[in-house]
Scaffold this motif. Sequence first.
Motif, PDB file in Angstrom:
ATOM      1  N   SER A   1      -3.429  -6.737 -22.796  1.00  0.00           N
ATOM      2  CA  SER A   1      -3.209  -6.281 -24.165  1.00  0.00           C
ATOM      3  C   SER A   1      -2.399  -4.982 -24.209  1.00  0.00           C
ATOM      4  N   ASP A   2      -2.763  -4.007 -23.360  1.00  0.00           N
ATOM      5  CA  ASP A   2      -2.088  -2.711 -23.364  1.00  0.00           C
ATOM      6  C   ASP A   2      -0.643  -2.813 -22.905  1.00  0.00           C
ATOM      7  N   LEU A   3      -0.389  -3.655 -21.902  1.00  0.00           N
ATOM      8  CA  LEU A   3       0.964  -3.787 -21.369  1.00  0.00           C
ATOM      9  C   LEU A   3       1.764  -4.882 -22.064  1.00  0.00           C
ATOM     10  N   GLN A   4       1.105  -5.585 -22.999  1.00  0.00           N
ATOM     11  CA  GLN A   4       1.748  -6.634 -23.796  1.00  0.00           C
ATOM     12  C   GLN A   4       2.351  -7.725 -22.913  1.00  0.00           C
ATOM     13  N   VAL A   5       1.528  -8.245 -22.005  1.00  0.00           N
ATOM     14  CA  VAL A   5       1.933  -9.355 -21.142  1.00  0.00           C
ATOM     15  C   VAL A   5       0.849 -10.427 -21.214  1.00  0.00           C
ATOM     16  N   PRO A   6       1.163 -11.691 -20.851  1.00  0.00           N
ATOM     17  CA  PRO A   6       0.135 -12.734 -20.805  1.00  0.00           C
ATOM     18  C   PRO A   6      -0.950 -12.394 -19.799  1.00  0.00           C
ATOM     19  N   ILE A   7      -2.151 -12.875 -20.032  1.00  0.00           N
ATOM     20  CA  ILE A   7      -3.275 -12.538 -19.160  1.00  0.00           C
ATOM     21  C   ILE A   7      -3.051 -13.032 -17.738  1.00  0.00           C
ATOM     22  N   SER A   8      -2.290 -14.132 -17.573  1.00  0.00           N
ATOM     23  CA  SER A   8      -2.013 -14.642 -16.230  1.00  0.00           C
ATOM     24  C   SER A   8      -1.184 -13.652 -15.421  1.00  0.00           C
ATOM     25  N   PHE A   9      -0.413 -12.776 -16.075  1.00  0.00           N
ATOM     26  CA  PHE A   9       0.398 -11.791 -15.375  1.00  0.00           C
ATOM     27  C   PHE A   9      -0.465 -10.780 -14.619  1.00  0.00           C
ATOM     28  N   VAL A  10      -1.683 -10.555 -15.090  1.00  0.00           N
ATOM     29  CA  VAL A  10      -2.575  -9.630 -14.395  1.00  0.00           C
ATOM     30  C   VAL A  10      -2.895 -10.178 -13.000  1.00  0.00           C
ATOM     31  N   GLY A  11      -2.923 -11.496 -12.880  1.00  0.00           N
ATOM     32  CA  GLY A  11      -3.096 -12.108 -11.564  1.00  0.00           C
ATOM     33  C   GLY A  11      -1.967 -11.736 -10.621  1.00  0.00           C
ATOM     34  N   TYR A  12      -0.754 -11.550 -11.157  1.00  0.00           N
ATOM     35  CA  TYR A  12       0.373 -11.154 -10.320  1.00  0.00           C
ATOM     36  C   TYR A  12       0.227  -9.718  -9.815  1.00  0.00           C
ATOM     37  N   LEU A  13      -0.495  -8.889 -10.563  1.00  0.00           N
ATOM     38  CA  LEU A  13      -0.774  -7.538 -10.084  1.00  0.00           C
ATOM     39  C   LEU A  13      -1.684  -7.580  -8.860  1.00  0.00           C
ATOM     40  N   VAL A  14      -2.630  -8.507  -8.856  1.00  0.00           N
ATOM     41  CA  VAL A  14      -3.464  -8.725  -7.677  1.00  0.00           C
ATOM     42  C   VAL A  14      -2.609  -9.236  -6.520  1.00  0.00           C
ATOM     43  N   THR A  15      -1.668 -10.134  -6.849  1.00  0.00           N
ATOM     44  CA  THR A  15      -0.771 -10.682  -5.838  1.00  0.00           C
ATOM     45  C   THR A  15       0.092  -9.592  -5.214  1.00  0.00           C
ATOM     46  N   ALA A  16       0.598  -8.657  -6.027  1.00  0.00           N
ATOM     47  CA  ALA A  16       1.452  -7.578  -5.512  1.00  0.00           C
ATOM     48  C   ALA A  16       0.702  -6.743  -4.485  1.00  0.00           C
ATOM     49  N   TYR A  17      -0.544  -6.396  -4.790  1.00  0.00           N
ATOM     50  CA  TYR A  17      -1.378  -5.654  -3.839  1.00  0.00           C
ATOM     51  C   TYR A  17      -1.555  -6.458  -2.562  1.00  0.00           C
ATOM     52  N   ALA A  18      -1.898  -7.720  -2.709  1.00  0.00           N
ATOM     53  CA  ALA A  18      -2.220  -8.551  -1.551  1.00  0.00           C
ATOM     54  C   ALA A  18      -1.010  -8.778  -0.653  1.00  0.00           C
ATOM     55  N   LEU A  19       0.153  -9.033  -1.240  1.00  0.00           N
ATOM     56  CA  LEU A  19       1.342  -9.275  -0.431  1.00  0.00           C
ATOM     57  C   LEU A  19       1.784  -8.019   0.309  1.00  0.00           C
ATOM     58  N   ALA A  20       1.719  -6.862  -0.368  1.00  0.00           N
ATOM     59  CA  ALA A  20       2.074  -5.604   0.297  1.00  0.00           C
ATOM     60  C   ALA A  20       1.128  -5.338   1.458  1.00  0.00           C
ATOM     61  N   PHE A  21      -0.145  -5.619   1.241  1.00  0.00           N
ATOM     62  CA  PHE A  21      -1.160  -5.484   2.289  1.00  0.00           C
ATOM     63  C   PHE A  21      -0.831  -6.418   3.446  1.00  0.00           C
ATOM     64  N   ALA A  22      -0.595  -7.690   3.138  1.00  0.00           N
ATOM     65  CA  ALA A  22      -0.433  -8.708   4.169  1.00  0.00           C
ATOM     66  C   ALA A  22       0.836  -8.521   4.987  1.00  0.00           C
ATOM     67  N   ILE A  23       1.940  -8.199   4.324  1.00  0.00           N
ATOM     68  CA  ILE A  23       3.222  -8.096   5.024  1.00  0.00           C
ATOM     69  C   ILE A  23       3.417  -6.715   5.643  1.00  0.00           C
ATOM     70  N   GLY A  24       3.067  -5.679   4.885  1.00  0.00           N
ATOM     71  CA  GLY A  24       3.340  -4.331   5.350  1.00  0.00           C
ATOM     72  C   GLY A  24       2.375  -3.811   6.400  1.00  0.00           C
ATOM     73  N   THR A  25       1.090  -4.187   6.295  1.00  0.00           N
ATOM     74  CA  THR A  25       0.087  -3.627   7.203  1.00  0.00           C
ATOM     75  C   THR A  25       0.366  -3.922   8.679  1.00  0.00           C
ATOM     76  N   PRO A  26       0.644  -5.172   9.088  1.00  0.00           N
ATOM     77  CA  PRO A  26       0.915  -5.404  10.518  1.00  0.00           C
ATOM     78  C   PRO A  26       2.118  -4.619  11.030  1.00  0.00           C
ATOM     79  N   ILE A  27       3.136  -4.454  10.179  1.00  0.00           N
ATOM     80  CA  ILE A  27       4.326  -3.709  10.599  1.00  0.00           C
ATOM     81  C   ILE A  27       3.975  -2.247  10.852  1.00  0.00           C
ATOM     82  N   VAL A  28       3.252  -1.644   9.900  1.00  0.00           N
ATOM     83  CA  VAL A  28       2.876  -0.235  10.057  1.00  0.00           C
ATOM     84  C   VAL A  28       1.919  -0.060  11.234  1.00  0.00           C
TER      85      VAL A  28
END
Length: 385
Positions: free
Chosen positions: A32-59
């Motif tokens: 509601s605050d960001l004026q996006v569909p509720i399914s987009f909030v799932g993509y925020l979870v995805t962004a965290y998870a992908l950065a974790f999954a791809i970046g962590t082994p490299i670091v």
Amino acid sequence: MSRFGIYLLTVGAFLAVTAELMLIGVTDLVASDLQVPISFVGYLVTAYALAFAIGTPIVITLTARLERKKVMLTAFFFFILANVASYWSPNFTVLMFARALLGLSGGVFAVVAMGSVSKLVPPEKVGSAIGTIMMGLSGSLVFGVPLGTVLSGWINWQFAFGVIAILSALIWIGILLMVPVIQGGERTPILQQLAVFKSKRIVSGFLITLFVNAGSQTVYTFLTPLLQKTIQMNTWMISITMFILGVFSMIGSRLGGVGTDRFGVTKIVYLSLIVHAIVLLFLPVFMVSIVTTIFVLSIWMCFQWMTSPAMQTYFVQQAPENPDLALSLNTSLTQLGVALGATLGGWIVNSTSDVMNTTWAGGWIVLLSIVAAWISFVDRTKQTV
């Protein structure tokens, strides 16, 4: 390492996962605050998870030779900055970038913390030590997610990130003063890391982690709208429910760690996966009242979190000379599963307009993890005979 030092790392892990999961309790407010569909909030979870999954082994690979305490402090410093950015975020794009930084920094901290405690306790206590860290992760469901929901309803969801930033700064100081120096190991080249995928035992073990987290997150990302639709829970009741589920997730983490030390990895993994799959497949049948819903969700959360310390211990056993590497690869698969589950759940909600369909989809995915477990453990038995 003193028990207090382990507890500091556990609280740090608690905050890292709180930052990841906190949005789950306030999906409607963020949308509601960001004026996006509720399914987009799932993509925020995805962004965290992908950065974790791809970046962590490299670091982890690039910093393998560095002293582990310095790595943890640096990672947690950027974690604090990412929470400040989330607090300030004026739009969806900024929040998406902040979530990616949260995933990378929180992932590096959590993996190095688990690897550190595995080096500083006797081999027969590794499961319990990792289980303690996992209690911090699952503990975010007890206090973190409900606290985020309450703070968001009281002021706004950005304020909750500000609170995490302040608490994280205090933990950073505690780690600086209380956690001992832990020497790094040998840096393993990326190509050598990829060699683990030649082992059927290791690959199928990674698939256990991938499938169990994908199946769970397909449902959990959209648990709030699911509870609102089926039994018309309000925000306050959802906070209480999240608290109860968090208690059982901590119980599951502890049982998983102690059970692994006593009964072995194989028995704990099979038990937890079978119950997990059954609960998700039959979840709609039980969601007829608040009592039955909370009861069956508590069982789900307990057995879901039993799997994690067992699998972490399993991969430490596969690579005792370099536990950070093994844990980072396994944890990356955890986050890839989270990303896959959140994305799949969003697709199901969008395409069917029925959040209840996430339950059977999640259950079938967890069934795949049981197949992967059978392949991994049968191969392991053959190689130890």
